[in-house]
Design a protein around this motif. Structure first.
Motif, PDB file in Angstrom:
ATOM      1  N   ILE A 174      42.889  70.390  94.975  1.00 22.14           N
ATOM      2  CA  ILE A 174      44.024  71.254  94.652  1.00 22.14           C
ATOM      3  C   ILE A 174      45.248  70.791  95.436  1.00 22.14           C
ATOM      4  CG2 ILE A 174      44.858  73.623  94.516  1.00 22.14           C
ATOM      5  CD1 ILE A 174      42.301  73.060  92.898  1.00 22.14           C
ATOM      6  N   TYR A 175      46.368  70.678  94.726  1.00 19.34           N
ATOM      7  CA  TYR A 175      47.669  70.396  95.338  1.00 19.34           C
ATOM      8  C   TYR A 175      48.575  71.571  95.034  1.00 19.34           C
ATOM      9  CZ  TYR A 175      45.558  65.800  95.416  1.00 19.34           C
ATOM     10  OH  TYR A 175      44.687  64.763  95.621  1.00 19.34           O
ATOM     11  N   SER A 176      49.658  71.681  95.789  1.00 14.55           N
ATOM     12  CA  SER A 176      50.509  72.863  95.606  1.00 14.55           C
ATOM     13  C   SER A 176      51.886  72.628  96.179  1.00 14.55           C
ATOM     14  CB  SER A 176      49.878  74.078  96.309  1.00 14.55           C
ATOM     15  OG  SER A 176      49.992  73.937  97.720  1.00 14.55           O
TER      16      SER A 176
ATOM     17  N   HIS B 146      33.453  63.324  88.679  1.00 11.37           N
ATOM     18  CA  HIS B 146      34.903  63.229  88.841  1.00 11.37           C
ATOM     19  C   HIS B 146      35.605  63.147  87.494  1.00 11.37           C
ATOM     20  CE1 HIS B 146      38.623  62.687  90.825  1.00 11.37           C
ATOM     21  NE2 HIS B 146      38.782  61.429  90.519  1.00 11.37           N
ATOM     22  N   TYR B 147      36.520  64.081  87.270  1.00  6.94           N
ATOM     23  CA  TYR B 147      37.290  64.122  86.030  1.00  6.94           C
ATOM     24  C   TYR B 147      38.782  64.134  86.344  1.00  6.94           C
ATOM     25  CZ  TYR B 147      33.003  64.994  83.486  1.00  6.94           C
ATOM     26  OH  TYR B 147      31.756  64.861  82.936  1.00  6.94           O
ATOM     27  N   LEU B 148      39.558  63.488  85.502  1.00  9.37           N
ATOM     28  CA  LEU B 148      41.001  63.417  85.721  1.00  9.37           C
ATOM     29  C   LEU B 148      41.656  64.791  85.714  1.00  9.37           C
ATOM     30  CD1 LEU B 148      41.819  60.331  83.522  1.00  9.37           C
ATOM     31  CD2 LEU B 148      42.455  60.577  85.921  1.00  9.37           C
ATOM     32  N   THR B 149      41.117  65.703  84.926  1.00  8.02           N
ATOM     33  CA  THR B 149      41.732  67.022  84.791  1.00  8.02           C
ATOM     34  C   THR B 149      41.227  68.028  85.818  1.00  8.02           C
ATOM     35  OG1 THR B 149      40.077  67.565  83.122  1.00  8.02           O
ATOM     36  CG2 THR B 149      42.185  66.717  82.336  1.00  8.02           C
ATOM     37  N   SER B 150      40.296  67.607  86.687  1.00  4.19           N
ATOM     38  CA  SER B 150      39.762  68.544  87.678  1.00  4.19           C
ATOM     39  C   SER B 150      40.762  68.834  88.785  1.00  4.19           C
ATOM     40  CB  SER B 150      38.476  67.976  88.297  1.00  4.19           C
ATOM     41  OG  SER B 150      37.472  67.856  87.321  1.00  4.19           O
ATOM     42  N   ASP B 151      41.586  67.850  89.137  1.00  9.48           N
ATOM     43  CA  ASP B 151      42.590  68.066  90.174  1.00  9.48           C
ATOM     44  C   ASP B 151      43.703  68.949  89.611  1.00  9.48           C
ATOM     45  OD1 ASP B 151      41.128  66.409  91.789  1.00  9.48           O
ATOM     46  OD2 ASP B 151      42.345  64.638  91.396  1.00  9.48           O
ATOM     47  N   ARG B 152      44.101  69.956  90.390  1.00  9.93           N
ATOM     48  CA  ARG B 152      45.058  70.953  89.915  1.00  9.93           C
ATOM     49  C   ARG B 152      46.292  71.021  90.818  1.00  9.93           C
ATOM     50  NH1 ARG B 152      43.378  71.885  84.976  1.00  9.93           N
ATOM     51  NH2 ARG B 152      44.706  73.737  84.955  1.00  9.93           N
ATOM     52  N   PHE B 153      47.393  71.505  90.265  1.00  9.77           N
ATOM     53  CA  PHE B 153      48.618  71.729  91.033  1.00  9.77           C
ATOM     54  C   PHE B 153      49.056  73.173  90.846  1.00  9.77           C
ATOM     55  CE2 PHE B 153      53.265  71.720  91.589  1.00  9.77           C
ATOM     56  CZ  PHE B 153      53.340  71.182  92.865  1.00  9.77           C
ATOM     57  N   LEU B 154      49.339  73.855  91.953  1.00 14.65           N
ATOM     58  CA  LEU B 154      49.761  75.254  91.936  1.00 14.65           C
ATOM     59  C   LEU B 154      51.249  75.331  92.233  1.00 14.65           C
ATOM     60  CD1 LEU B 154      46.824  76.755  94.061  1.00 14.65           C
ATOM     61  CD2 LEU B 154      46.865  76.200  91.612  1.00 14.65           C
TER      62      LEU B 154
ATOM     63  N   VAL C 128      47.623  65.700  87.425  1.00 16.13           N
ATOM     64  CA  VAL C 128      48.046  64.413  86.903  1.00 16.13           C
ATOM     65  C   VAL C 128      49.266  64.548  86.005  1.00 16.13           C
ATOM     66  CG1 VAL C 128      46.543  64.514  84.862  1.00 16.13           C
ATOM     67  CG2 VAL C 128      47.176  62.284  85.834  1.00 16.13           C
ATOM     68  N   ARG C 129      49.501  65.761  85.475  1.00 15.31           N
ATOM     69  CA  ARG C 129      50.627  65.982  84.562  1.00 15.31           C
ATOM     70  C   ARG C 129      51.924  66.331  85.280  1.00 15.31           C
ATOM     71  NH1 ARG C 129      49.274  63.535  79.928  1.00 15.31           N
ATOM     72  NH2 ARG C 129      47.360  64.368  78.984  1.00 15.31           N
ATOM     73  N   VAL C 130      51.863  66.464  86.605  1.00 20.70           N
ATOM     74  CA  VAL C 130      53.051  66.885  87.335  1.00 20.70           C
ATOM     75  C   VAL C 130      53.283  66.075  88.604  1.00 20.70           C
ATOM     76  CG1 VAL C 130      51.882  68.701  88.656  1.00 20.70           C
ATOM     77  CG2 VAL C 130      54.303  68.943  88.149  1.00 20.70           C
ATOM     78  N   CYS C 131      52.251  65.529  89.196  1.00 19.67           N
ATOM     79  CA  CYS C 131      52.398  64.818  90.473  1.00 19.67           C
ATOM     80  C   CYS C 131      53.053  63.457  90.254  1.00 19.67           C
ATOM     81  CB  CYS C 131      51.046  64.635  91.147  1.00 19.67           C
ATOM     82  SG  CYS C 131      50.372  66.174  91.800  1.00 19.67           S
ATOM     83  N   ALA C 132      54.164  63.240  90.941  1.00 23.99           N
ATOM     84  CA  ALA C 132      54.913  61.998  90.780  1.00 23.99           C
ATOM     85  C   ALA C 132      54.089  60.790  91.216  1.00 23.99           C
ATOM     86  CB  ALA C 132      56.211  62.064  91.586  1.00 23.99           C
ATOM     87  N   GLU C 133      53.165  61.001  92.155  1.00 25.01           N
ATOM     88  CA  GLU C 133      52.378  59.887  92.677  1.00 25.01           C
ATOM     89  C   GLU C 133      51.277  59.435  91.732  1.00 25.01           C
ATOM     90  OE1 GLU C 133      54.249  62.090  95.968  1.00 25.01           O
ATOM     91  OE2 GLU C 133      52.963  62.689  94.296  1.00 25.01           O
TER      92      GLU C 133
END
Length: 749
Positions: A204-206, A269-277, A303-308
């Motif tokens: 999780i990122y936020s 591990h799935y690409l969509t498992s990592d989330r951004f809050l 992955v849809r929002v993180c610039a990195e």
């Protein structure tokens, strides 16, 4: 005394990284209905699938001997015949089964994840499995207990449909206790049995404001492993949280007294498992909005929002290694996407695992997941609508309409798995381009620096760029509908291409073709050029034959000489319409007009000169990116208040151009050859197609005037029935779905 780390390094140096595989086998319950992937994918009745799997060279397979399937009415009524036959065959084939007992399930109807007796009941079943198959050495009693607890106890998607923290905690602890008791029971039969415990460790990122929530969820994601390893002590952050949820101390202390650490930690591990809050909800769709009682926020795919870019698989593996210092395997590696993206993701995960092994991390294997694909995971298997994701094999390889049972067709991923298992480096040219998760088009929302926003959280990767210029796909037909569609979708899919006009390469000129193939060195050529004026062909047959038959033959000969794959297109007009069942690839051609003759001749010449060519027969284009196809012209006339005339007695199978291009590219990448029929599933008269389009668009379908074909003033004779079926595969969607997506795309475009 040999140190632990030196022992691991010895293991790494002596044994290569293994390729494992797995069958998507979820049996989950929604209300009173069970959703069984093994029934959906047909593996429940196909023993010979195991021989196909063995041909991949895999060392082990995650294999389901599921409680719900084997003993739905109690252990005393268990039917072991299926398990015995399958496990016996795997043993003969030399494939090590990693036996799963519950896979996102909740057990038979007499129990559930929050049943206090669930752990003991599963342990009894586990012992029975071990007693019947004492030679089995690896087990996963419960797959992804944390993820299953979230979906069943917190979000309410699956049975028992809990929606609170206590139900989540009960479901999680019940599953983890079941794992420990099951392994104890199994080891009483086979002391050397190993636990391969799987979990999805999405991070999780936020934003800075929500860092507290991200930190909480990032600690919670380890909870199943921490419980099994006996790490959840009173000083563990989750101890207090679980106590607050309603779990008593004795329940937590049980894990301290009965530790059951995994022998291998399995990371799914799935690409969509990592989330951004993000508390800035206005940036994101309403469906992503939620909260925690303290703050409201959007929860979106990182992955849809993180610039990195997407999280680097190496970081996730390294986190698990540094936390537990236990052997690791990637136990699911899969992405639902186009074929080249599936290849890129699997190879990226494999490469990450290999790099970490070189650094002394004990990574044992990478698992190619979803051997047979999966059904309806886009809705988290909460409904059955037939949404299919292909995997290492594609199940849509025989026509359902023909009455034949599905037969798994190996995709390009199967070749990659064989290469990896044999120690060969995959060499597909499309691997040279970074996956969509590294390209800028992945960003659906305003880009945010996850590293900066998340107050120093590590684990986000960076943009990847190709170190060399990839070998291109040459597309012939720069001015045509099909050629432009190929270029558009190659751009979207990250496939390097060159779109050529006739001036740049005349396929009817040997010197021109050879010059281009020598200079560009393409990995494949798509011939999307052609003479398409069916009535004019009757007046100038020599021109039609030069473009449609001579040109493809010259191109085929040159591609064979240069060892280049070729994809070219034919037509339903090679048939005469004398039958009223869909035409399949093996049916004899009998064209009624010059255009059909030119296409039939081209098929024969191309496959003679370059037998590895892929020749696709298709029919009746419509699409959102040109103004001259039948559906677009009909709607333009109807929207202006005019009538529209169409044939009432000519039955066709319309083809949505984006579907055709995507599917053709997948087949080309898979290395398919010979004749294939590709059209959207459905048979309809031209007039009815116009009415369907009118109705979908909200126009008056009565303004469509239906006439017999003979009254339309057409020069060339046409078949009254030219519907395309297939004995190779119904891999295109139905017409209604295509029409719906046509309108959606038109509104965007």
């Amino acid at each position: 005394m040999v140190s632990f780390n030196s022992t691991l390094n010895t293991h790494n140096s002596q044994l290569p990284l293994e390729v494992w595989a797995g069958v998507e086998c979820t049996v989950n319950r929604v209300g009173d209905e069970y959703f069984d992937q093994l029934e959906r994918n047909g593996h429940a009745t196909r023993l010979d699938d195991l021989d196909l799997f063995a041909e991949l060279g895999i060392k082990a397979i995650r294999y389901p001997i599921l409680w719900e399937r084997t003993a739905p009415d109690g252990l005393e009524n268990a039917d072991w015949s299926w398990a015995s036959e399958r496990l016996g065959r795997l043993r003969e084939l030399g494939i090590r089964p990693i036996v799963g007992l519950v896979h996102h399930g909740s057990g038979p109807r007499h129990t559930s994840l929050i049943d206090p007796e669930f752990p003991e009941k599963l342990a009894l079943y586990a012992r029975a499995v071990a007693e019947r198959y004492p030679w089995v050495t690896h087990y996963t009693p419960v797959n992804e207990p944390l993820t299953t607890a979230r979906f069943s106890g917190m979000y309410g998607h699956w049975y028992p449909h809990g929606g609170d923290e206590l139900s989540f905690a009960r479901a999680l602890l019940g599953q983890c206790r079941a794992i420990a008791l099951s392994m104890k029971a199994i080891r009483e039969v086979n002391p050397n049995a190993q636990l391969v415990q799987t979990e999805d460790l999405g991070k999780i990122y936020s934003t800075a404001k929500l860092a507290y929530q991200a930190q909480f969820e990032n600690e919670r994601r380890w909870l199943s492993f921490d419980l099994l390893c006996g790490r959840v002590t009173p000083t563990h952050r989750m101890w207090g949280h679980l106590r607050h949820c309603g779990i008593n101390e004795a329940e937590l202390e049980w894990f301290l007294e009965n530790p059951c650490p995994p022998d291998i930690i399995g990371i799914n591990h799935y690409l969509t498992s990592d989330r951004f809050l993000d508390e800035r909800k206005e940036r994101y769709p309403v469906c992503s909005h939620g909260g925690n009682g303290r703050d409201e926020y959007a929860d979106v795919e990182a992955v849809r929002v993180c610039a990195e870019g997407a999280a680097d698989p190496r970081n996730l593996l390294l986190e698990a290694w540094e936390r537990y210092k236990l052997p690791i395997a990637i136990t699911e590696a899969h992405v639902s996407c186009t074929r080249e993206e599936q290849l890129r993701w699997l190879y990226e995960v494999w490469s990450a695992a290999g790099q970490l092994r070189d650094q002394g991390v004990d990574v044992r294997a990478v698992t190619a997941w979803s051997l047979l694909g999966s059904y309806d995971w886009n809705s988290l298997v909460t409904r059955s609508v037939g949404y299919y994701e292909s995997g290492v094999f594609d199940l849509r390889s025989r026509s359902v309409s023909s009455g034949e049972s599905p037969h798994p067709r190996p995709t390009a991923i199967a070749k990659m798995v064989r290469d990896l298992a044999a120690g060969r480096k995959p060499n597909h040219p499309l691997l040279e381009t970074p996956g969509w998760w590294h390209r800028q088009e992945r960003l659906l929302y305003p880009a945010v620096s996850c590293l900066k926003e998340s107050s120093g959280q590590s684990g986000v990767g960076g943009e990847m760029t190709s170190s060399s210029s990839p070998s291109p796909l040459v597309i012939v037909g720069a001015t045509g509908t099909l050629g432009r569609a190929f270029a558009r979708l190659c751009e979207l899919r990250g496939i390097s291409y060159r779109l050529l006009s006739r001036k740049e390469m005349d396929i009817a000129d040997c010197a021109s073709v050879n010059t281009v193939l020598t200079e560009l060195k393409p990995w494949a050529v798509v011939n999307a050029a052609g003479y398409v004026r069916v009535d004019d062909a009757e007046r100038e047959p020599h021109v039609c034959l030069r473009v449609n038959a001579t040109g493809p033959a010259i191109l085929a000969a040159a591609c064979a000489q240069h060892n280049v794959a070729l994809l070219t297109f034919s037509s339903d007009l090679v048939f005469d319409g004398a039958v009223f069942n869909p035409y399949v690839e093996s049916d004899a051609v009998a064209p009624l007009n010059v255009y059909g003759c030119s296409k039939a001749l081209a098929e024969k010449l191309v496959l003679k000169l370059h037998p590895a060519s892929l020749v696709i027969r298709t029919s009746s284009f419509f699409g959102p990116w040109d103004d001259y196809n039948f559906v677009t012209i009909a709607l333009r006339q109807l929207s202006a208040g005019n009538t529209f005339v169409a044939a009432e007695d000519a039955i066709v199978s319309p083809t949505y151009v984006p579907d055709l291009v995507h599917t053709s590219l997948d087949l080309l990448i898979d290395g398919e050859c010979g004749l294939w029929h590709l059209a959207n599933q459905g048979a309809i008269a031209w007039a009815d197609l116009a009415r369907l389009a009118a109705k979908t668009a909200g126009f008056n379908p009565s303004n469509v005037i239906a006439l017999p074909t003979r009254e339309l003033g057409l020069t060339a004779k046409r078949p009254t029935y030219s519907v395309l079926g297939s004995n190779r595969g119904d891999i295109m969607s139905c017409l209604d779905s295509a029409m719906s997506r046509y309108f959606d795309e038109c509104q965007r475009f």
